[in-house]
Design a protein around this motif. Structure first.
Motif, PDB file in Angstrom:
ATOM      1  N   VAL A  83      41.530  50.456  28.717  1.00 24.60           N
ATOM      2  CA  VAL A  83      41.569  49.263  28.715  1.00 24.60           C
ATOM      3  C   VAL A  83      40.289  48.821  28.667  1.00 24.60           C
ATOM      4  O   VAL A  83      40.697  47.249  28.440  1.00 24.60           O
ATOM      5  N   SER A  86      39.864  46.737  25.580  1.00 21.12           N
ATOM      6  CA  SER A  86      40.795  46.591  24.927  1.00 21.12           C
ATOM      7  C   SER A  86      39.933  44.826  25.412  1.00 21.12           C
ATOM      8  O   SER A  86      40.861  43.341  24.729  1.00 21.12           O
ATOM      9  N   VAL A  87      39.511  44.569  26.558  1.00 23.53           N
ATOM     10  CA  VAL A  87      39.187  43.251  27.454  1.00 23.53           C
ATOM     11  C   VAL A  87      38.334  42.572  26.318  1.00 23.53           C
ATOM     12  O   VAL A  87      37.735  42.043  25.859  1.00 23.53           O
ATOM     13  N   ALA A 123      50.727  50.250  31.622  1.00 24.28           N
ATOM     14  CA  ALA A 123      50.139  48.805  31.854  1.00 24.28           C
ATOM     15  C   ALA A 123      51.069  47.729  31.221  1.00 24.28           C
ATOM     16  O   ALA A 123      50.173  46.451  31.258  1.00 24.28           O
ATOM     17  N   GLY A 126      51.741  45.494  34.480  1.00 23.48           N
ATOM     18  CA  GLY A 126      50.181  44.329  34.710  1.00 23.48           C
ATOM     19  C   GLY A 126      50.134  44.766  36.599  1.00 23.48           C
ATOM     20  O   GLY A 126      50.301  46.020  36.731  1.00 23.48           O
ATOM     21  N   ILE A 142      48.034  42.912  31.970  1.00 26.34           N
ATOM     22  CA  ILE A 142      46.484  41.894  32.461  1.00 26.34           C
ATOM     23  C   ILE A 142      45.464  42.133  31.416  1.00 26.34           C
ATOM     24  O   ILE A 142      43.849  42.039  32.175  1.00 26.34           O
ATOM     25  N   ASN A 143      45.452  42.918  30.226  1.00 27.67           N
ATOM     26  CA  ASN A 143      44.766  43.291  29.816  1.00 27.67           C
ATOM     27  C   ASN A 143      45.628  43.098  28.083  1.00 27.67           C
ATOM     28  O   ASN A 143      46.636  43.783  27.932  1.00 27.67           O
ATOM     29  N   ALA A 288      37.077  44.899  34.884  1.00 24.59           N
ATOM     30  CA  ALA A 288      37.754  44.118  34.219  1.00 24.59           C
ATOM     31  C   ALA A 288      39.500  44.615  33.562  1.00 24.59           C
ATOM     32  O   ALA A 288      39.753  46.360  32.838  1.00 24.59           O
ATOM     33  N   GLY A 289      40.902  43.967  34.096  1.00 23.81           N
ATOM     34  CA  GLY A 289      41.816  44.777  33.664  1.00 23.81           C
ATOM     35  C   GLY A 289      42.465  45.876  34.604  1.00 23.81           C
ATOM     36  O   GLY A 289      43.385  46.360  34.191  1.00 23.81           O
ATOM     37  N   ASP A 290      42.090  45.983  35.448  1.00 26.21           N
ATOM     38  CA  ASP A 290      42.506  47.331  36.314  1.00 26.21           C
ATOM     39  C   ASP A 290      42.950  46.455  37.370  1.00 26.21           C
ATOM     40  O   ASP A 290      43.025  46.218  38.952  1.00 26.21           O
TER      41      ASP A 290
END
Length: 333
Positions: A83, A86-87, A123, A126, A142-143, A288-290
């Motif tokens: 994840v 990916s951000v 995922a 989100g 969200i990612n 980020a993205g968690d």
């Protein structure tokens, strides 16, 4: 039960989850051909009862593999799964997950493969509006990892409407553990999965375990996840395949989880408990993205396919992960 009358092609079958699916399929009596580019997978992870074809799923040569091996079903695990990466590198995920999946689905349509099982993810939801999460809940990733998987789900839905193919998209929650017989496990260097990292720390491969985020709105401030044993997940794929073959007019999207969550600190407590030692914990900021909490409502999978978890116990998951980590140490670099 209807017969498949051909082989199952498993993409990414030299990787973590894919190799366990290969074992489950072979143990159930299916013939299997694995397609893997071995970028992150390992040829030794492929059971010798299966055939390994080293290729990329986006390569046109996959069509030759399908024809040469009389493939009648595809289980698609190949892709990128980190994840935070990916951000920072979204185009990698849209290439390896979305674009490559599009090419593979096209190959399946052109060669007339009637059944497709897709490795999707929680995922795609989100930050959920409620927990536990139902399959019908809004999907607002969200990612880029989650978005790349959601786009593939949409492709499969549209393709199944337009062509004689049915599919099952299995939305994984947090996968962990290893084959109880020690035949496979998570072997990737630099893994980001918590139980894998904790097992490495418990066996001396890491000095500590980083805890990313202690201010989430959860019971102890750390992220909560629904952990599913990889062998149970592999068994779900075999059951889903049987359903697709039995009911060719139906497609399904199903959560894969146990319906209960554990926080990061609770998982580390379990590792301490199983090993009778204390893992060093290093508290850090959120990644980020968690999202704060991801827990499955698994009512649909329990009512749709003939599957029941057999290793749905956190200590059991940790024990199997630790046993595999020790086996890796014995195997050497």
């Amino acid at each position: 039960m209807a017969a498949l009358n051909g082989k199952v092609m498993v993409t990414g079958g030299a990787g973590y989850i894919g190799s366990h699916a290969v074992l489950a399929l072979l143990d159930a009596g299916y013939e299997v051909v694995v397609v893997d580019n071995l970028v992150t997978g390992f040829d030794w992870a492929v059971d010798p009862r299966a055939t390994l074809e080293v290729a990329d799923v986006a390569d046109g040569r996959v069509r030759d593999v399908i024809r040469d091996h009389s493939v009648r079903a595809i289980m698609h695990f190949a892709g990128s799964v980190v994840v935070p990466e990916s951000v920072s590198d979204p185009l990698k995920y849209y290439r390896n997950n979305t674009a490559a999946s599009r090419a593979l689905i096209e190959s399946a349509v052109v060669t007339g493969v009637p059944h497709f099982i897709f490795s999707s993810t929680a995922a795609t939801y989100g930050t959920p509006e409620r927990v536990p999460i139902k399959e019908s809940d809004p999907q607002r990733p969200i990612n880029p990892y989650g978005m790349s998987k959601l786009m593939t789900e949409h492709m499969l839905r549209d393709v199944a409407f337009a062509h004689p193919m049915n599919y099952c998209a299995l939305r994984y929650f947090n996968v962990a553990g290893a084959d109880p017989e020690g035949r496979s496990g998570q072997s990737t260097q630099g893994a980001t999965h918590l139980i894998k990292i904790a097992a490495e720390a418990a066996t001396g491969k890491r000095a500590h375990v980083a805890v990313f985020g202690t201010d989430f709105p959860t019971r102890d401030g750390t992220g909560v996840r629904d952990y599913i044993h990889v062998s149970d997940l592999a068994a779900a794929h075999v059951a889903a395949l049987a359903l697709l073959v039995e009911r060719p007019a139906e497609s399904h999207t199903l959560n894969c989880g146990y319906g209960r969550g554990f926080s990061v600190l609770e998982v580390l407590d379990a590792v301490d408990r199983v090993t009778n030692m204390k893992i060093q914990r290093k508290l850090e900021g959120r990644r980020a993205g968690d999202p704060a909490e991801l827990v499955a409502d698994n009512g649909a999978i329990l009512s749709t396919i003939s599957w029941r978890p057999e290793r749905d116990d956190l200590d059991t998951i940790v024990q199997d992960a630790l046993a595999w980590e020790r086996r890796l140490a014995e195997m050497g670099p």
